[in-house]
Design an enzyme around this catalytic site. Structure first.
Site, short mmCIF file in Angstrom:
data_model
loop_
_atom_site.label_atom_id
_atom_site.label_comp_id
_atom_site.label_asym_id
_atom_site.label_seq_id
_atom_site.Cartn_x
_atom_site.Cartn_y
_atom_site.Cartn_z
N ARG A 287 7.95 35.05 49.66
CA ARG A 287 6.76 35.03 50.50
C ARG A 287 5.55 35.08 49.59
O ARG A 287 5.21 36.15 49.07
CB ARG A 287 6.82 36.26 51.42
CG ARG A 287 5.85 36.25 52.58
CD ARG A 287 5.90 37.59 53.30
NE ARG A 287 5.15 38.60 52.56
CZ ARG A 287 5.40 39.91 52.61
NH1 ARG A 287 6.38 40.38 53.34
NH2 ARG A 287 4.66 40.77 51.90
N HIS A 291 2.69 39.64 54.51
CA HIS A 291 3.55 39.59 55.69
C HIS A 291 2.78 39.02 56.87
O HIS A 291 3.24 38.16 57.59
CB HIS A 291 4.07 40.98 56.05
CG HIS A 291 4.57 41.08 57.46
ND1 HIS A 291 5.72 40.45 57.87
CD2 HIS A 291 4.05 41.69 58.57
CE1 HIS A 291 5.91 40.67 59.17
NE2 HIS A 291 4.91 41.42 59.61
N TYR A 300 2.07 47.17 47.54
CA TYR A 300 3.49 47.45 47.29
C TYR A 300 4.17 46.47 46.33
O TYR A 300 5.33 46.63 46.02
CB TYR A 300 4.27 47.53 48.61
CG TYR A 300 4.10 46.34 49.55
CD1 TYR A 300 4.84 45.18 49.36
CD2 TYR A 300 3.20 46.40 50.62
CE1 TYR A 300 4.70 44.12 50.22
CE2 TYR A 300 3.05 45.32 51.49
CZ TYR A 300 3.81 44.18 51.29
OH TYR A 300 3.67 43.12 52.13
#
Lengths: 385, 329
Positions: A287, A291, A300
């Protein structure tokens, strides 16, 4: 997997399990290996190329590019407050565009979160697709779902569910029903790496195997379920090995290699249609974006990983190969980019002008015919016109 | 007209519907070769084959999720959940998927799935075999909820559910499966969803007139109380709601207009039970016709118990107490 393999112990009365071979060394090798045809530098093994004419190759490229350009224009729209949320597919386009190409019009595409542009590839008008994202009166579901939840019966496209993995049993049920009706329909179901921890994944694979349903599962393993990395999601060696326990043939594929994804999905779809049951494909991808528009991956994950995967960008890789083979040179690629960008811009402008659905539409489609309760509540609207 | 119990009525209905429409399929745990733990699907796999009556692995989310997919493809699945208490693994599929298919697609897709489940107590089953979860499904927009109490209504309403265009949660009062018997029309028979049945009529408003509302396993209990009360000078109208969503507000309000009092009986816990919705709906429409507060006789706000089951469940005497309360004062 042969049907008889796992069933010899059923009802035999014996205490110990026959040493039946549920999966062979080759099956295990496929579930832990990596199918790749087009490498990161855009070089392909000519002997393993799928049989695709140039126009199909160009169409694949344009489909992936279209998805990328939708992301590029729609993410800023969210930032400007013109749409509520947005979920980019950036970096993951190869798998779902390949899947959309590998199935027939009569087949079903059951999407996970990021595969919406496959609907456009399979014939949903761009305006209709944008109507869903913008939530306008033209949207088939009239603005009832958040962006990136497109569905369209005309092209057998089933909307995702935000609840993760819920769509997997739906894909199985569609395929199972087709088998019951003796119709040659195949269901192609997408989901992400996080979904492999959900009950619906396990029930879905198990039901598909038990009934030998003509369904192909594609797990877009983009390494991250929001902030949870795959290593924290499972102790399994790969995600694909999870399929072996259900006796579902399972493969791990370079998800950023559109040629490998097409060849693998096409073979699995052909096998399903021929009565050989389900296949589980783990597409190893990444990705590149967040998100969602409400997420900040910098909290993160570090930029190091991102840099590695930027080099593996499926669009760059495929574009380089197409240019080298003189199928679509860089000028033509740039022209396609400009043309699609303009088309998306014009379509957004046209759709935004449509405006929201009428308030009374809130009460429609709850049931085939509204109940007295809904009629009463609708009549109580302050502006029921 | 043949006499049947509720199990026989379900079996008869499924056979008739499977004969009339090849899209109707039955799936669930133990429903095929064995015919179901309550024997409701006996003989169907033998008659229609394993592609029409299917034994599934033990995964309620898989059963309902696959049934949704089948319905999207055009089949008419009738899924059995072995006990209503086992439905919760499928809760997400029912609440977020099944109930929303039509709405979320603007009617392009629908999922006319019927989910049959034995519900309610009175079988010494403890809380994993006794709960009555109607309220959670009624509270989910997009689901019709049916809870019959007689063999004929079970057959007729199940047929309507299977033939309808919307998903239906079909709750079956398992304690009445074999004790409730009655004549059931043979062959093609439907009872419309959304209509209550007046089990017993009140003559006119008086100081002892009242309406009892009940459904499922509570209907015979309420009738027992009503019969007893009649001997004590009460004039009682008993309404079996049969369909809980959409409930038959006209029949209910008409009755309360006549009797001036209402007692609602259900075995599910009281707080946020369906009785609360009925009481609110009645007072919105009939407050000035009421002679007394609307009372509820229900299960308690406790988990369903095993040993003290009969203390938990509303019985004749608890209902009689309520009748007395609403008529004195």
């Amino acid at each position: 997997m042969a049907d008889g393999k796992a069933s010899s112990k059923v009802g035999s009365g014996q205490l110990t399990c026959d040493s039946v071979e549920i999966w062979s060394d080759e099956d295990y090798a496929r579930a832990t290996g990596l199918v790749q045809i087009l490498d990161e530098n855009g070089h392909a093994d000519p002997a393993r190329l799928p049989h695709l004419p140039s126009e199909k190759l160009i169409r694949l490229y344009q489909g992936m590019l279209g998805s990328r350009l939708l992301d590029e224009q729609l993410m800023p729209l969210q930032r400007q407050g013109r749409i509520g949320h947005y979920f980019e597919a950036r970096g993951q386009e190869a798998g779902f565009i390949a899947g959309a190409e590998a199935i027939e019009k009569t087949d079903y595409f059951v999407q996970g979160l990021r595969e919406g542009a496959a609907a456009v590839y399979r014939g949903l008008p761009l305006g209709k697709y944008l109507a869903q994202i913008l939530g306008t009166a033209h949207d088939a579901s009239r603005g009832r779902q958040m962006p990136c939840h497109v569905g369209a019966a005309a092209i057998h496209h089933i909307s995702t569910s935000s609840c993760v993995a819920s769509q997997i049993p739906h894909a199985v049920g569609i395929a199972w029903a087709a088998k019951i009706r003796k119709e040659p329909t195949v269901a192609l179901g997408f989901f992400g790496d996080g979904a492999t921890s959900e009950d619906d994944f396990h029930a879905g694979l198990n039901f598909a195997a038990v009934y030998q349903a003509p369904v192909v599962f594609v797990c877009q393993n983009n390494q991250w379920a929001i902030s949870t990395p795959v290593a924290a999601q499972t102790r399994s060696e790969t995600l694909a090995v999870k399929g072996l326990a259900y006796a579902v043939p399972s493969l791990r594929v370079d998800g950023n290699d559109v040629l490998a994804m097409y060849a693998t999905i096409k073979a699995a779809v052909d096998a399903a249609r021929a009565g050989h049951g389900p296949t589980f494909i783990e597409a190893v991808t990444y990705r590149l974006g967040a998100h969602s528009s409400a997420d900040d991956p910098a909290r993160y994950r570090d930029g190091h990983e991102d840099a590695i995967w930027q080099k593996r960008d499926p669009l760059l890789r495929f574009g380089r190969w197409l240019a080298e083979r003189n199928i679509l040179d860089s000028t033509a690629q740039a022209a396609a980019r400009a043309r699609i960008t303009d088309a998306i811009r014009a379509a957004i402008a046209a759709e935004e002008a449509v405006g929201p659905p009428p308030t009374a539409s809130l009460f429609e489609d709850v049931f085939a015919r509204p109940t007295w309760l809904l009629e009463e509540q609708k009549a109580g609207l302050r502006n029921s016109g | 007209m043949p006499e049947m119990n509720i199990i026989q009525a379900i079996n008869d209905c499924l056979r008739v519907e499977m004969q009339r429409d090849s899209r109707v399929v039955v799936l669930g745990e133990d429903v095929g070769n064995f015919g179901g733990v309550f024997r409701a699907t006996v003989g169907l796999q033998q008659e229609f084959g394993p592609d029409r009556c299917m034994d599934t692995p033990l995964a309620e989310n898989g059963i309902v999720g696959a049934a949704i997919g089948m319905a999207l493809y055009g089949l008419r699945p009738v899924a059995e959940i072995q006990f209503a208490d086992y439905v919760y693994p499928a809760f997400d599929q029912i609440v977020n998927e099944l109930a929303k298919m039509r709405y979320r697609s603007g009617g392009e897709y629908s999922a006319p799935v019927v989910i049959r489940m034995p519900a309610g107590g009175g079988v010494r089953g403890g809380h994993y075999h006794s709960q009555s979860p109607e309220a959670v499904f009624i509270h989910t927009p997009g689901l019709q909820v049916v809870y019959p109490s007689t063999p004929a209504d079970t057959k007729g309403l199940l047929a309507s559910a299977i033939r309808g265009e919307d998903p239906v949660i079909f709750l079956e009062p398992k304690r009445l499966y074999r004790t409730a018997k009655g004549e059931v029309p043979a062959g093609d028979y439907t009872v419309p969803i959304g209509q209550a049945r007046v089990v017993r009529r009140a003559a006119a408003r008086s100081e002892r007139s009242l309406t009892i509302l009940a459904w499922g396993g509570m209907v015979p209990t309420a009738l027992e109380a009503a019969d007893k009360a009649a001997g004590m000078g009460y004039d009682i109208e008993l309404i079996d709601l049969r369909t809980l969503l959409p409930f038959d507000i006209e029949t209910i309000v008409q009755s309360v207009h006549k009797t001036g009092r209402a007692v609602i009986v259900h075995e599910a816990p009281r707080t946020c039970g369906f009785g609360a919705e009925l009481a609110a709906s009645i007072q919105e429409r009939a407050l000035l016709h009421l002679e007394a507060p609307i009372l509820r006789v229900t299960g308690f706000d406790t988990p369903f118990p095993y040993t003290l089951e009969s203390e938990y469940l509303p019985d004749r005497d608890r209902i009689l107490d309520a009748l007395e309360k609403v008529t004195t004062g």
